[in-house]
Motif scaffolding. Structure first.
Motif, PDB file in Angstrom:
ATOM      1  N   GLY A 195       0.827  -1.200   0.000  1.00 18.07           N
ATOM      2  CA  GLY A 195       0.000   0.000   0.000  1.00 18.07           C
ATOM      3  C   GLY A 195       0.862   1.251   0.000  1.00 18.07           C
ATOM      4  O   GLY A 195       2.014   1.229   0.428  1.00 18.07           O
ATOM      5  N   TRP A 196       0.271   2.355  -0.494  1.00 18.44           N
ATOM      6  CA  TRP A 196       0.985   3.628  -0.477  1.00 18.44           C
ATOM      7  C   TRP A 196       1.370   3.980   0.955  1.00 18.44           C
ATOM      8  O   TRP A 196       0.570   3.811   1.869  1.00 18.44           O
ATOM      9  CB  TRP A 196       0.120   4.743  -1.058  1.00 18.44           C
ATOM     10  CG  TRP A 196      -0.140   4.589  -2.516  1.00 18.44           C
ATOM     11  CD1 TRP A 196      -1.326   4.277  -3.100  1.00 18.44           C
ATOM     12  CD2 TRP A 196       0.804   4.725  -3.581  1.00 18.44           C
ATOM     13  NE1 TRP A 196      -1.171   4.210  -4.461  1.00 18.44           N
ATOM     14  CE2 TRP A 196       0.123   4.479  -4.786  1.00 18.44           C
ATOM     15  CE3 TRP A 196       2.160   5.031  -3.634  1.00 18.44           C
ATOM     16  CZ2 TRP A 196       0.750   4.538  -6.027  1.00 18.44           C
ATOM     17  CZ3 TRP A 196       2.789   5.082  -4.876  1.00 18.44           C
ATOM     18  CH2 TRP A 196       2.082   4.844  -6.051  1.00 18.44           C
ATOM     19  N   ASP A 197       2.567   4.475   1.136  1.00 28.02           N
ATOM     20  CA  ASP A 197       3.033   4.938   2.436  1.00 28.02           C
ATOM     21  C   ASP A 197       2.333   6.257   2.733  1.00 28.02           C
ATOM     22  O   ASP A 197       2.672   7.296   2.159  1.00 28.02           O
ATOM     23  CB  ASP A 197       4.554   5.111   2.420  1.00 28.02           C
ATOM     24  CG  ASP A 197       5.132   5.497   3.770  1.00 28.02           C
ATOM     25  OD1 ASP A 197       4.367   5.959   4.641  1.00 28.02           O
ATOM     26  OD2 ASP A 197       6.356   5.351   3.931  1.00 28.02           O
ATOM     27  N   THR A 198       1.340   6.222   3.606  1.00 25.69           N
ATOM     28  CA  THR A 198       0.522   7.408   3.871  1.00 25.69           C
ATOM     29  C   THR A 198       1.280   8.495   4.639  1.00 25.69           C
ATOM     30  O   THR A 198       0.834   9.628   4.673  1.00 25.69           O
ATOM     31  CB  THR A 198      -0.767   7.030   4.639  1.00 25.69           C
ATOM     32  OG1 THR A 198      -0.402   6.325   5.825  1.00 25.69           O
ATOM     33  CG2 THR A 198      -1.660   6.160   3.779  1.00 25.69           C
ATOM     34  N   GLU A 199       2.427   8.145   5.221  1.00 23.02           N
ATOM     35  CA  GLU A 199       3.245   9.168   5.871  1.00 23.02           C
ATOM     36  C   GLU A 199       3.962  10.032   4.833  1.00 23.02           C
ATOM     37  O   GLU A 199       4.322  11.167   5.110  1.00 23.02           O
ATOM     38  CB  GLU A 199       4.260   8.532   6.806  1.00 23.02           C
ATOM     39  CG  GLU A 199       3.633   7.892   8.023  1.00 23.02           C
ATOM     40  CD  GLU A 199       4.664   7.293   8.970  1.00 23.02           C
ATOM     41  OE1 GLU A 199       5.859   7.648   8.858  1.00 23.02           O
ATOM     42  OE2 GLU A 199       4.275   6.472   9.805  1.00 23.02           O
ATOM     43  N   VAL A 200       4.181   9.498   3.649  1.00 26.96           N
ATOM     44  CA  VAL A 200       4.861  10.227   2.585  1.00 26.96           C
ATOM     45  C   VAL A 200       3.858  10.762   1.564  1.00 26.96           C
ATOM     46  O   VAL A 200       3.974  11.876   1.088  1.00 26.96           O
ATOM     47  CB  VAL A 200       5.905   9.332   1.887  1.00 26.96           C
ATOM     48  CG1 VAL A 200       6.558  10.050   0.727  1.00 26.96           C
ATOM     49  CG2 VAL A 200       6.946   8.861   2.887  1.00 26.96           C
ATOM     50  N   ARG A 201       2.881   9.944   1.221  1.00 27.98           N
ATOM     51  CA  ARG A 201       1.877  10.344   0.233  1.00 27.98           C
ATOM     52  C   ARG A 201       0.616  10.776   0.976  1.00 27.98           C
ATOM     53  O   ARG A 201      -0.325   9.996   1.147  1.00 27.98           O
ATOM     54  CB  ARG A 201       1.576   9.193  -0.714  1.00 27.98           C
ATOM     55  CG  ARG A 201       0.663   9.607  -1.841  1.00 27.98           C
ATOM     56  CD  ARG A 201       0.453   8.515  -2.838  1.00 27.98           C
ATOM     57  NE  ARG A 201      -0.408   9.015  -3.897  1.00 27.98           N
ATOM     58  CZ  ARG A 201      -1.032   8.247  -4.746  1.00 27.98           C
ATOM     59  NH1 ARG A 201      -0.883   6.942  -4.694  1.00 27.98           N
ATOM     60  NH2 ARG A 201      -1.791   8.774  -5.671  1.00 27.98           N
ATOM     61  N   GLU A 202       0.617  12.015   1.400  1.00 26.96           N
ATOM     62  CA  GLU A 202      -0.516  12.536   2.161  1.00 26.96           C
ATOM     63  C   GLU A 202      -1.763  12.552   1.290  1.00 26.96           C
ATOM     64  O   GLU A 202      -1.708  12.838   0.102  1.00 26.96           O
ATOM     65  CB  GLU A 202      -0.206  13.940   2.671  1.00 26.96           C
ATOM     66  CG  GLU A 202       0.919  13.954   3.683  1.00 26.96           C
ATOM     67  CD  GLU A 202       1.228  15.347   4.166  1.00 26.96           C
ATOM     68  OE1 GLU A 202       0.360  16.223   4.080  1.00 26.96           O
ATOM     69  OE2 GLU A 202       2.360  15.539   4.631  1.00 26.96           O
ATOM     70  N   GLY A 203      -2.886  12.236   1.900  1.00 28.23           N
ATOM     71  CA  GLY A 203      -4.157  12.257   1.191  1.00 28.23           C
ATOM     72  C   GLY A 203      -4.450  10.996   0.400  1.00 28.23           C
ATOM     73  O   GLY A 203      -5.471  10.910  -0.263  1.00 28.23           O
ATOM     74  N   ALA A 204      -3.532  10.019   0.429  1.00 30.68           N
ATOM     75  CA  ALA A 204      -3.794   8.768  -0.285  1.00 30.68           C
ATOM     76  C   ALA A 204      -4.972   8.072   0.381  1.00 30.68           C
ATOM     77  O   ALA A 204      -4.977   7.856   1.586  1.00 30.68           O
ATOM     78  CB  ALA A 204      -2.560   7.869  -0.255  1.00 30.68           C
ATOM     79  N   ASP A 205      -5.997   7.773  -0.398  1.00 28.19           N
ATOM     80  CA  ASP A 205      -7.151   7.096   0.187  1.00 28.19           C
ATOM     81  C   ASP A 205      -7.492   5.810  -0.559  1.00 28.19           C
ATOM     82  O   ASP A 205      -8.367   5.075  -0.147  1.00 28.19           O
ATOM     83  CB  ASP A 205      -8.364   8.039   0.239  1.00 28.19           C
ATOM     84  CG  ASP A 205      -8.783   8.532  -1.143  1.00 28.19           C
ATOM     85  OD1 ASP A 205      -8.049   8.286  -2.116  1.00 28.19           O
ATOM     86  OD2 ASP A 205      -9.838   9.170  -1.235  1.00 28.19           O
ATOM     87  N   TYR A 206      -6.820   5.526  -1.656  1.00 33.88           N
ATOM     88  CA  TYR A 206      -7.044   4.290  -2.388  1.00 33.88           C
ATOM     89  C   TYR A 206      -5.679   3.664  -2.650  1.00 33.88           C
ATOM     90  O   TYR A 206      -4.710   4.352  -2.942  1.00 33.88           O
ATOM     91  CB  TYR A 206      -7.748   4.560  -3.723  1.00 33.88           C
ATOM     92  CG  TYR A 206      -8.095   3.295  -4.473  1.00 33.88           C
ATOM     93  CD1 TYR A 206      -9.227   2.574  -4.137  1.00 33.88           C
ATOM     94  CD2 TYR A 206      -7.284   2.822  -5.489  1.00 33.88           C
ATOM     95  CE1 TYR A 206      -9.551   1.403  -4.806  1.00 33.88           C
ATOM     96  CE2 TYR A 206      -7.598   1.659  -6.166  1.00 33.88           C
ATOM     97  CZ  TYR A 206      -8.732   0.954  -5.824  1.00 33.88           C
ATOM     98  OH  TYR A 206      -9.049  -0.205  -6.496  1.00 33.88           O
ATOM     99  N   GLY A 207      -5.609   2.364  -2.526  1.00 35.91           N
ATOM    100  CA  GLY A 207      -4.339   1.693  -2.731  1.00 35.91           C
ATOM    101  C   GLY A 207      -3.460   1.693  -1.494  1.00 35.91           C
ATOM    102  O   GLY A 207      -2.275   1.391  -1.559  1.00 35.91           O
ATOM    103  N   THR A 208      -4.047   2.036  -0.351  1.00 30.51           N
ATOM    104  CA  THR A 208      -3.324   1.977   0.911  1.00 30.51           C
ATOM    105  C   THR A 208      -3.549   0.591   1.527  1.00 30.51           C
ATOM    106  O   THR A 208      -4.407  -0.164   1.075  1.00 30.51           O
ATOM    107  CB  THR A 208      -3.828   3.046   1.890  1.00 30.51           C
ATOM    108  OG1 THR A 208      -5.197   2.778   2.205  1.00 30.51           O
ATOM    109  CG2 THR A 208      -3.703   4.449   1.295  1.00 30.51           C
ATOM    110  N   CYS A 209      -2.815   0.287   2.571  1.00 33.86           N
ATOM    111  CA  CYS A 209      -3.024  -1.002   3.244  1.00 33.86           C
ATOM    112  C   CYS A 209      -4.433  -1.095   3.821  1.00 33.86           C
ATOM    113  O   CYS A 209      -5.008  -2.173   3.893  1.00 33.86           O
ATOM    114  CB  CYS A 209      -1.967  -1.205   4.328  1.00 33.86           C
ATOM    115  SG  CYS A 209      -0.311  -1.469   3.667  1.00 33.86           S
TER     116      CYS A 209
END
Length: 154
Positions: free
Chosen positions: A41-55
Motif C-alpha cells: 500500500g501507499w506509504d501514507t506518511e509520505v503520500r498525504e491524502g492517499a485514500d485508495y491503494g493503501t493497506c
C-alpha cells in the motif's frame, strides 16, 4: 532516509545502463520475484491524502507468473488485473533491487511520444518505489509503497 534511498535507486539505474536481461538476474541478494508477492500500500506518511491503494483501503496484491517473467497486480476488491512482462532486472544488492516492466495495453506516453515503461525499485524488503523510464536521472519517482501488515488490511 527516503531521499537517500531514492538517490541510490537513481544512481543504480544509471550505473546499470538499464538493461540486464531478466534471465541474468538470478541468485541476487534481493530478488523481487521472491520478495514482492503479497500486499502493498501507499506509504501514507509520505503520500498525504492517499485514500485508495493503501493497506487500509484496496491494497495492491502482487504476484508473478511464467517462472517470474510476468508481473501481475490487482487492487483488493477490484476486478482489474494489471499484467506486464519483466523486461529487465536491476543488478541487486542487499539494499536495492528492481525490475523493468511495460504494462500490457499501456497507453501513457512520455514527452517524446514513447510508451512508458516502469522501474519497480525495491528500496528494502518492505518498500518500493516506481520510477518511470523517462524519469531516470531526474530524481523523479512515486511515493513509496510499503508491505502491508495483516493488522492494517481493511
Amino acid at each position: 532516509m527516503f531521499a537517500q534511498r531514492l538517490i541510490k535507486a537513481a544512481v543504480a539505474l544509471a550505473a546499470a545502463a538499464f538493461f540486464v536481461p531478466a534471465a541474468a538476474a538470478q541468485d541476487q541478494v534481493l530478488d523481487p520475484v521472491t520478495i514482492l508477492p503479497g500486499l502493498w500500500g501507499w506509504d501514507t506518511e509520505v503520500r498525504e491524502g492517499a485514500d485508495y491503494g493503501t493497506c487500509e483501503n484496496a491494497p495492491l496484491r502482487i504476484w508473478f507468473s511464467d517462472r517470474g517473467e510476468r508481473y501481475n497486480a490487482q487492487n483488493v476488491g477490484s476486478e482489474a488485473v494489471f499484467t506486464a512482462p519483466v523486461l529487465a532486472h536491476l543488478p541487486a544488492t542487499a539494499e536495492l533491487a528492481g525490475i523493468l516492466i511495460r504494462y500490457d495495453d499501456e497507453d501513457r506516453l512520455d514527452d517524446a511520444g514513447n510508451v512508458v515503461a516502469w522501474w519497480l525499485v525495491m528500496t528494502g524488503e518492505n518498500s518500493f518505489i516506481w520510477i518511470r523510464n523517462d524519469w531516470v536521472g531526474t530524481g523523479g519517482s512515486t511515493a513509496p509503497l510499503v508491505r502491508c501488515d495483516d493488522s492494517l488490511i481493511g
